[in-house]
Structures are given as C-alpha cells and as structure tokens.
Motif scaffolding. Structure first.
Motif, short mmCIF file in Angstrom:
data_model
loop_
_atom_site.label_atom_id
_atom_site.label_comp_id
_atom_site.label_asym_id
_atom_site.label_seq_id
_atom_site.Cartn_x
_atom_site.Cartn_y
_atom_site.Cartn_z
N GLY A 381 0.81 -1.09 -0.16
CA GLY A 381 0.17 0.00 0.01
C GLY A 381 0.89 1.23 -0.01
N ASN A 382 2.10 1.21 0.74
CA ASN A 382 2.78 2.55 0.75
C ASN A 382 3.64 2.58 -0.43
OD1 ASN A 382 2.12 2.70 3.54
ND2 ASN A 382 3.90 1.86 4.25
N ALA A 383 3.92 1.57 -1.25
CA ALA A 383 4.48 1.65 -2.32
C ALA A 383 3.70 2.19 -3.54
CB ALA A 383 5.11 0.21 -2.89
N ASP A 384 2.39 1.63 -3.46
CA ASP A 384 1.17 2.31 -4.49
C ASP A 384 1.21 3.86 -4.23
OD1 ASP A 384 0.73 -0.16 -5.42
OD2 ASP A 384 -0.72 -0.68 -4.13
N LYS A 385 1.47 4.35 -2.98
CA LYS A 385 1.10 5.81 -2.81
C LYS A 385 2.32 6.56 -3.36
CE LYS A 385 -1.60 4.71 1.27
NZ LYS A 385 -1.40 4.81 2.85
N ASN A 386 3.38 5.96 -3.48
CA ASN A 386 4.57 6.55 -3.82
C ASN A 386 4.89 6.76 -5.62
OD1 ASN A 386 7.33 7.55 -4.20
ND2 ASN A 386 8.13 5.95 -2.77
N ARG A 387 4.98 7.69 -6.19
CA ARG A 387 4.92 8.00 -7.37
C ARG A 387 6.48 7.31 -7.94
NH1 ARG A 387 4.24 14.14 -8.83
NH2 ARG A 387 5.72 14.48 -7.09
N LEU A 388 7.37 7.06 -7.27
CA LEU A 388 8.66 6.49 -7.64
C LEU A 388 7.97 5.00 -7.63
CD1 LEU A 388 11.58 5.91 -7.72
CD2 LEU A 388 11.54 6.13 -5.11
N LYS A 389 8.58 4.40 -8.53
CA LYS A 389 8.15 2.93 -8.79
C LYS A 389 9.35 1.94 -8.75
CE LYS A 389 3.99 4.19 -9.21
NZ LYS A 389 3.25 4.00 -8.03
N GLY A 390 10.32 2.49 -8.43
CA GLY A 390 11.59 1.45 -8.43
C GLY A 390 12.92 2.19 -8.68
N TYR A 391 14.16 1.49 -8.59
CA TYR A 391 15.52 2.09 -8.75
C TYR A 391 16.05 1.22 -9.89
CZ TYR A 391 14.49 4.50 -4.39
OH TYR A 391 14.19 5.08 -3.44
N SER A 392 16.93 1.83 -10.70
CA SER A 392 17.73 1.11 -11.52
C SER A 392 19.27 1.41 -11.17
CB SER A 392 17.42 1.81 -13.14
OG SER A 392 17.63 2.91 -13.33
N PHE A 393 19.96 0.60 -11.58
CA PHE A 393 21.37 0.58 -11.28
C PHE A 393 22.36 -0.12 -12.42
CE2 PHE A 393 19.95 -2.58 -8.48
CZ PHE A 393 21.08 -3.48 -8.75
N LYS A 394 23.57 0.20 -12.47
CA LYS A 394 24.29 -0.41 -13.41
C LYS A 394 25.67 -0.02 -13.39
CE LYS A 394 24.10 2.09 -17.64
NZ LYS A 394 23.62 2.07 -19.07
N ASP A 395 26.91 -0.70 -13.49
CA ASP A 395 28.14 -0.31 -13.76
C ASP A 395 28.69 -1.47 -14.59
OD1 ASP A 395 30.96 0.09 -13.39
OD2 ASP A 395 30.64 0.99 -11.59
N ASN A 396 28.95 -0.99 -15.82
CA ASN A 396 29.38 -2.00 -16.66
C ASN A 396 30.90 -2.46 -16.69
OD1 ASN A 396 26.74 -1.98 -17.99
ND2 ASN A 396 27.03 -0.39 -19.34
N HIS A 397 31.50 -1.34 -16.06
CA HIS A 397 33.11 -1.52 -15.81
C HIS A 397 33.42 -2.34 -14.59
CE1 HIS A 397 33.63 1.40 -18.85
NE2 HIS A 397 32.75 2.44 -18.27
N ASP A 398 32.33 -2.75 -13.74
CA ASP A 398 32.79 -3.27 -12.64
C ASP A 398 31.66 -4.64 -12.16
OD1 ASP A 398 33.95 -4.24 -10.08
OD2 ASP A 398 33.92 -2.35 -9.37
N PRO A 399 31.66 -5.53 -12.98
CA PRO A 399 30.58 -6.60 -12.77
C PRO A 399 30.65 -7.16 -11.46
CG PRO A 399 32.11 -7.23 -14.36
CD PRO A 399 32.50 -5.65 -13.99
N ASN A 400 31.73 -7.38 -10.79
CA ASN A 400 31.98 -8.17 -9.66
C ASN A 400 31.53 -7.12 -8.47
OD1 ASN A 400 32.84 -10.95 -9.82
ND2 ASN A 400 34.29 -10.11 -11.00
N ARG A 401 31.58 -5.80 -8.25
CA ARG A 401 30.90 -5.25 -7.34
C ARG A 401 29.45 -4.92 -7.33
NH1 ARG A 401 30.32 0.28 -7.80
NH2 ARG A 401 32.05 0.42 -9.37
N VAL A 402 28.93 -4.93 -8.76
CA VAL A 402 27.67 -4.97 -9.05
C VAL A 402 26.88 -6.32 -8.30
CG1 VAL A 402 25.70 -4.96 -10.60
CG2 VAL A 402 27.58 -3.56 -10.92
N LYS A 403 27.75 -7.38 -8.64
CA LYS A 403 27.26 -8.74 -8.26
C LYS A 403 27.37 -8.78 -6.50
CE LYS A 403 29.06 -13.50 -7.84
NZ LYS A 403 30.02 -14.62 -8.51
N ALA A 404 28.11 -8.32 -5.93
CA ALA A 404 28.23 -8.08 -4.68
C ALA A 404 27.21 -7.41 -4.09
CB ALA A 404 29.72 -7.61 -4.09
N PHE A 405 26.67 -6.20 -4.72
CA PHE A 405 25.44 -5.58 -4.15
C PHE A 405 24.23 -6.33 -4.50
CE2 PHE A 405 22.47 -1.97 -5.27
CZ PHE A 405 21.83 -1.66 -3.94
N ILE A 406 24.01 -7.10 -5.44
CA ILE A 406 22.81 -7.85 -5.88
C ILE A 406 22.83 -8.97 -4.75
CG2 ILE A 406 21.77 -9.36 -7.33
CD1 ILE A 406 22.96 -7.43 -9.68
#
Length: 838
Positions: A381-406
């Motif tokens: 319900g709280n998410a539905d009230k928020n105009r923000l629908k999500g977050y996107s992220f990437k770092d094509n130069h450092d896949p292992n740091r992205v992997k650790a975050f995921i």
C-alpha cells in the motif's frame, strides 16, 4: 532490595536450591530430562559455560525430549556451530512443516488468512551477540530446560500455543574468547575488586567475532557467516517476536524496551510497533522483574534508528524486536555502588525476561499475527502511494562489485530484475521497507543524537550509480548471483595478458598472480590494446603480464592466468603485440612492475579493534593476502625491515620517542605508512608529515556565554560528533590510489571528526570533499561549513624516500564499503609507486 538479592546469590551452593533460584515457580519438572546443572556438573552461574557445552546440552534436550529438535544454521569463522533449538508441544513439533506453511501465509500479502489465534506464535529468543556479555547464553540453557522439562500449566500453555526458537549464542567465537578469560582468572574465593584481571579483558576482548566485527551491526550488512546464516534462517521463519539480550556497564541496572525515541523524522516502521507493542510487552517485563525485586529503566539511551541491529532488523520484517541490557558482573562477582553483583543474579534477570517474552507472545498471538500480516500488506500500500516505482542501477565497468550488491539485496529477499544492461528493483514488493533502507537517503531528522549511525543507504556503500524511476521495464528476475558474472575465457598467447583493473576482484587476481611468482605491471596511463578479441580500451591501472619476461614458460603462465580468471571472474585479455591502437604501448615506461606487498599492521591496546579487524577481514576473505599483525606491546623489538607497508588504523598511539623515530626512519627508507582516521591525525600531530588539520572558526572568548540546562548537556554536546554519515568527495582518478575508478565523484563514510586540511602540495590531495558534499546522514551546519567542506578525505605526504598515506575516513567500514575498498588496496599494492613532486 537489590542489595539483599545480590547477597542471597553469594550463599547459593551446588544443591537443588541453586536451580530453584531461577525457576522454582515452574515445578514440577520431568525427571527424565537433565537440568543444566546435572549435565554440566556445576550450577548455572558458578562458571562461564563454553559454547560447545551449551550446544551439547541443547542437543541432549533434543535427544531426550519429544518437545525439542535442534538445527545447525551455520558455522563461525573459527568453525563453531551456530544452532537453533526449536521447542513446542510434541503435536506441534510433529506437524512443524504444516505450521510453518500456515505461518508464512501471514507474511505473503497475496494471502487472506484470518485464523490469527489458531496458528502457534513464532518466538525467536536470541542470545549473546556480544561475546563478553555472557549472562544471556546461560539464561538460554535455563529457558530451554524450563520449556522442555516443566510440566506446569503455565509452560504447557506456552508450548501448545507457541513455537519457541532458541538461538543460544549468536557469537560463539567471541563468547569462548571471553569464557576462557573469565574462567582463567576466576578466584576461589571470588574476587569482587573491579581492578582484578578477571574483570578486565585484554585487547581485543570478547565482544566481537573472529575478525573483530560487531555482529549486532551486521544484520543489515550481512558480511559474516554468523549473520548470513542467521538471515537465511530468518527468511525461512519470519518470527513474530525476536529478543536481543545484551549487557552494559556494571554500575547500571536493567533495561528493556520501549526505547528512546527513534531519531528519524519519519521512521519507516509502523508506529504500532514502537509504541503500542513495545508498551504492551513492557508491562509484562515490569511485572516479572518487580516480582523478583529487580530494578530497571526504559525509554533512555538506546534507540532503534539503525536498521541493522538484532533489536531493529526484525521490526522491518513484521516482527517485534526487543532489546534487553543487563548490568554486567564482567566475571563472576564484582563490587558496585549497590554492593556486589554476581553472575547468577545477572543470569536470573535475563531468564526472567525470556520467560516473560514467551508469556507475552502467547497471550497476544492474534494481535501479533494480525500486525505482521498488516505490515506486509501495508508495504504494498505504501509503495502504491509513492510516485516512485523503483530504482535502476548498473556499472558496466565493474561487474563483480555489482554482483556483490545484488547478492546483498537477495540476502534480504529483495526482488531484483535484469533489463538489458541495467538492474531494476521495484518498490512494489513485500520487502518495500528494505528497498527504502537500501536506497533512500535523508538530511532531516527529528533528533540529532544516535546510538549508532545516521546513514546506511547500502547502495552508496557499494558506490552504486543508481537512480529512481517512475516507469518499470522489469525484464528477467534474478534468483541467484552464481552465474551473474562470466567473463569470456582468456586464450593463450606468447606475448602478454591484460586484466581490466576496473573490476573489484582485480586486486585479488593481482595478488594471486604475484603469489604464484609472476611479475605483473600496472599501467599509469590509459590505452587501447589490440587484443585477440579486438581493440579494447583500458583504464588507469590495467594489469599487464608480459609472457616472455617471466621466469616460467608460456604454458605455465597461461595456466596461472587462467586460474586467476576462473577464481576471481575478472575480465582478462590476450595480446599478441605490444603496439597499441591508441595511447601508450605495453613496453612504455608508464607500465611499471608492481611490488609484492609485505604488509604489517599494528594491533593491541589503544588500537581500534573494529578498524583493524576490517583490514584483516578484507585481506583474508577477499584478497587472500596475509598481513602480519604486530602487537603494540612487541613493537619496540619488531623488525620493520621485513615489510614494505605498515598499516595504522584509528586508535590512541602512545609511542616512545625511540619508537616514533623507528617509524620515521623505516618510512624514509622508501616504505609506505598507511594511516586511517585518528592515526592520520596522530601522524600530523607528531609531525611525521608537514600536513595540517582544518581549523574551524575560533570562539570569541569575550562573548557572553548563554546558560543552558545541565540535563541537556549530553544531547547538545553529542550533536557535534559525526556518528556515521555519507559524503561525496572529488577524486583525482589519475592518481595511483584511485586506479580502477571511472567517476571523479564517489561517496565515502565518515564517523569521526578528523578533518585534514588539503595539502599545500598541489599533487598530493587525492580526494577532497565536494562543494555540495552531503549524501546521507546527520551533520551540523557548523561541522559542514567550517570543517567538512574545506577539508580533504585522502592525502599522500612525502617522508624522506617514502610516503605517508592519510585517510581521514575509514575506506573499509564494517567490511561493507566496496565502493572505497579499492582506495585502501591501491595504497597497499601501488603505494610505493607514488612519487610526490617537491
């Protein structure tokens, strides 16, 4: 009354009365079930009990009773078992899978279960996260015995209506470190003098785990196996109530929730949690402790603002997490202002609160279940009230740091999707509040004094370039990171291999190659190489392994390079020519051999063990590189010539003049001294370097002082300390310490008031706080304007033929700052390559 109770404990012998001091109200007991005293051979509280004996006793209960089963959910760094004892009625235990399935319907917003009072309540009693706060693990054995063996009507009601999950020792490595100390110095008769060795552990003391981490801050960060095992278990059970038992200063009494008000302006947990439910349970604790004459306090000191405690993380999972703090005997008996506090007395308070928790949970199970269900439904319900629908992220130069975050997101059951070259986290999911925890940042707060950090946006820990999105293209859901990074296997060449240094794991690969005897060079300028995969652009720091210049043949070099790539999944390329398409060539003078680090670190009294442990943990678990830990008591006779790098983390260093000269002489020979936090300030204060500290505006001594209420002094003075906030720095990405970075703005973590003035040498300031530095967390306007903005975060200063690297901030904080680890690792591997122009 307190004195009387304390004195009574002193006369307890090894008879049945010793047990009755704890649980006489729960008679009769099943005589076929051994009591802790019968199993251990001594009454609880007479000695500190080793963790293996605690596990053995709980295992015995599971073997001899149809009310209990035991489960191992992990192992510590030192190999000790992490166990959970499940206690409930025999019929419940025989039907546990179905009960668990029924229970999990209440955490699934798509379900409409309403049988709140029919499903047994799930209660997780968690003990001893700080190893030298030992009373609770002893209470865990008493609680387990009571629930397993008591045939009283009260306990029968508890096990019929509840599933009690007992975690006796969350931090076994730390506990056993303290247990050995306390028992080793235990006197006969007992010595109550606070100055006795029994009450004063030696560094690093038993609070922390093997790598000196505070596991009570690790629930959110999930760095250590103790926490990762517990989190995996937690998300299989989602207990309704979770306890977090601690100890505090000997001169205090006993604390239970409600806590001090949350410092956040708008806490993301529902008010019903920290107001209604805490007060409801507080009434039970007050009644139970009043009945045995114990004194206590509430609503002071402690707050649950940081979401990574054992007393706050479950609050973000629809449960009720409850903190307890018992005045510690720090041994077996100690003198206080109220007389003598004994180990059995501290255990009894923890045991009493344990049983009161079970009672309160069972008697309010419908309310707790409905609350947990509403919690997850309100997330959507709280998410539905928020105009923000999500977050996107990437770092094509450092896949292992992205992997650790995921990996961190998945550990907390946060849904993550891959859409093209981006990753997406939608806000509309049951773990919406955890999504907020990971990504949201704040600058306004209701209060300015925190028990711990004021900033914890984990995406910034990983230097993750993320952005809010109002529309979603989810793509494929990620359920595992196992195959997330799979670089193309390198092919054999007789000329050279090149490793992309932008990848987080590149330093570990470098160390592996060096450990196998290969000479590896680092590029001090970018270039575009003609690889077997086509032209490839390489950033500062790219690693070059020339095949013909090695002492090993081409086949062996290929095997070692292939193994490094396989082990660390780093992008690795083969080149058959040193004539590059653009930029410098592979034989350029800007491609310099990397000296293998021979590193040491000073540890011991005066050194901040957390910071030292973070360095040790980083090198052990991610780089797999040894570091010699030199106790400060041995420093005078230590031979520093064996090392080319010396690490000094935050601490209070009181070296003699001779020892100070020893450090100066060693550094001047061409070696690298790395200082973190207050050690950097020490280096400046002791004039090892010619750098200075930032000086704020002087107070006008002639100006009249405004009177303030004395009672407000702690709160007012606490505002000036930077307890944990995230700031942006401008980074010189051409500097060897910044090799591997692409962006010249990165977030750093500051939890001190070390303010370094930028160097007068125009090439020596590697990172300076940005003009608009604030990212997340509380800091006063005075600190921002007078100290933060004018200051530097990272400086390199010349000392003879060597250099001192000064980190104002801790790049390895809590083992979680993947985004700044590279700065520290570059200091180790590339520090000797830094030339500071005069």
């Amino acid at each position: 009354m307190l004195k009387k109770l304390l004195l009574v404990v002193l006369f307890i012998g090894t008879t049945v009365s010793a047990q009755d001091y704890f649980f006489k109200k729960y008679h009769p007991f099943n005589s076929d079930i051994p009591s802790p005293e019968e199993f251990l051979g001594y009454p609880i509280g007479q000695h500190h009990t080793r963790h293996d004996l605690i596990v053995a006793y709980l295992t015995k209960l599971a073997e001899t009773s149809d009310r209990a089963s035991i489960y191992e959910y992990g192992r510590t760094h030192e190999g000790r078992k992490l166990v959970m004892l499940t206690v409930t009625s025999p019929s419940n235990l025989g039907n546990l899978e179905q009960i668990q399935s029924q229970h999990l319907k209440f955490v699934d917003p798509s379900q409409t279960a309403s049988n709140y009072d029919e499903v047994p309540i799930f209660v997780n009693l968690g003990y001893n996260v700080h190893g030298n706060e030992p009373s609770s693990s002893e209470a865990a054995m008493l609680t387990a015995y009571t629930l397993v063996a008591s045939n009283s009507a009260e306990v029968t009601k508890y096990i019929n209506n509840g599933v009690i999950l007992i975690d006796p020792t969350i931090n076994p490595d730390g506990r056993d470190r303290h247990t050995q100390w306390a028992n080793m110095y235990q006197g006969n008769p007992l010595v109550a003098d606070p100055q006795d060795a029994e009450h004063n552990e030696y560094w690093p003391r038993g609070r922390t785990n093997h790598y000196w981490f505070d596991l009570n801050r690790d629930w959110l960060l999930g760095i250590n196996p103790e926490s990762r095992g517990k989190l995996t278990w937690y998300h299989q059970w989602y207990p309704n109530v979770v306890t977090d038992f601690h100890e505090m200063g000997t001169q205090s009494s006993y604390f239970f929730e409600p806590m001090k008000d949350n410092a956040s302006l708008n806490p993301i947990m529902p008010k019903e949690n920290y107001i209604d439910l805490n007060n409801l349970f507080g009434d039970y604790y007050a009644a139970a402790l009043d009945s045995i004459g114990s004194f206590y306090f509430t609503k002071e000191v402690f707050d649950g603002t940081y979401p990574g405690y054992g007393s706050s993380y479950p609050d973000l999972q629809g449960g009720l997490a409850i903190l307890f703090e018992q005045a510690s005997s720090r041994g077996h008996k100690q003198t206080t202002a109220f007389g003598e506090i004994t180990f059995p007395f501290t255990i009894r308070n923890q045991y009493t609160s344990s049983m009161a928790t079970v009672q309160a949970s069972v008697e309010n199970k419908a309310k707790l279940r409905k609350y947990q269900q509403d919690f997850f439904k309100s997330a959507l319900g709280n998410a539905d009230k928020n105009r923000l629908k999500g977050y996107s992220f990437k770092d094509n130069h450092d896949p292992n740091r992205v992997k650790a975050f995921i990996d961190k997101l998945l550990l907390h059951k946060i849904d993550v999707y891959q859409s093209g070259d981006e990753f997406v986290v939608p806000t509309r999911q049951p773990q919406y509040r955890m999504v907020q925890t990971m990504f949201e940042t704040y600058e306004k707060y209701r209060d300015s004094v925190y028990y711990d950090a004021s900033a914890w946006s984990v995406a910034n820990f990983y230097n993750m370039k993320y952005k809010p999105v109002s529309t979603l293209n989810l793509g494929t859901k990620i359920t595992s990171t196992e195959d997330l990074v799979k670089p193309k296997a390198v092919v054999k060449t007789n000329y050279a291999y090149i490793i992309d240094y932008d990848d987080y794991n590149a330093v570990a690969a470098l160390n592996y190659l060096q450990s196998k005897g290969l000479v590896v060079s680092s590029s001090f300028k970018p270039f575009t190489a003609k690889t077997t995969d086509g032209n490839k652009r390489f950033n500062y720091g790219a690693l070059v392994i020339p095949v013909s210049l090695q002492k090993k043949n081409a086949d062996d070099v290929f095997k070692i390079v292939s193994k490094a790539q396989e082990k660390y999944q780093v992008p690795t390329y083969a080149a058959n020519t040193g004539y590059n398409a653009q930029g410098i060539d592979l034989g350029s003078r800007y491609v310099e051999p990397v000296t293998k680090p021979k590193a040491a670190m000073i540890i011991g009294d005066g050194v901040r063990s957390y910071d030292a442990g973070e360095v040790w943990h980083l090198l052990d678990t991610r780089v797999h590189m040894p570091i010699t830990k030199i106790p400060i008591r041995n420093f005078g006779r230590a031979n520093l010539d064996k090392y080319n790098t010396l690490v000094m983390v935050s601490g209070n260093y009181n070296f003699s003049k001779t020892q100070l000269e020893k450090i100066k002489d060693w550094t001047s020979k061409g070696n690298t001294l790395i200082t973190l936090g207050t050690a950097a300030k020490w280096a400046i204060d002791k004039k090892l370097v010619k750098e200075k500290l930032t000086e704020g505006k002087e107070k006008d001594s002639t100006k009249a002082v405004n009177r303030k209420p004395y009672v407000d002094a702690p709160e007012n003075l606490g505002k000036d300390y930077v307890g944990g906030a995230i700031f942006k720095v401008d980074l010189d990405i051409t500097h060897p310490l910044a090799f591997g970075y692409r962006d010249n703005t990165i977030p750093v973590y500051k939890n001190n008031t070390v303010w370094l003035a930028p160097s007068k040498n125009e090439y020596a300031t590697v990172a300076k706080y940005a003009k608009d530095p604030h990212v997340d967390g509380f800091i006063t306007k005075k600190n921002t304007e007078e100290f933060l903005k004018p200051s530097a975060s990272l400086i390199v200063s010349k000392l003879g033929g060597g250099r001192v690297i000064l980190f104002a901030d801790n790049p390895n904080f809590r083992g979680s700052w993947y985004g700044t680890n590279r700065l520290f690792l570059n200091a180790l591997f590339l520090g000797d390559k830094i030339e500071i122009p005069e």
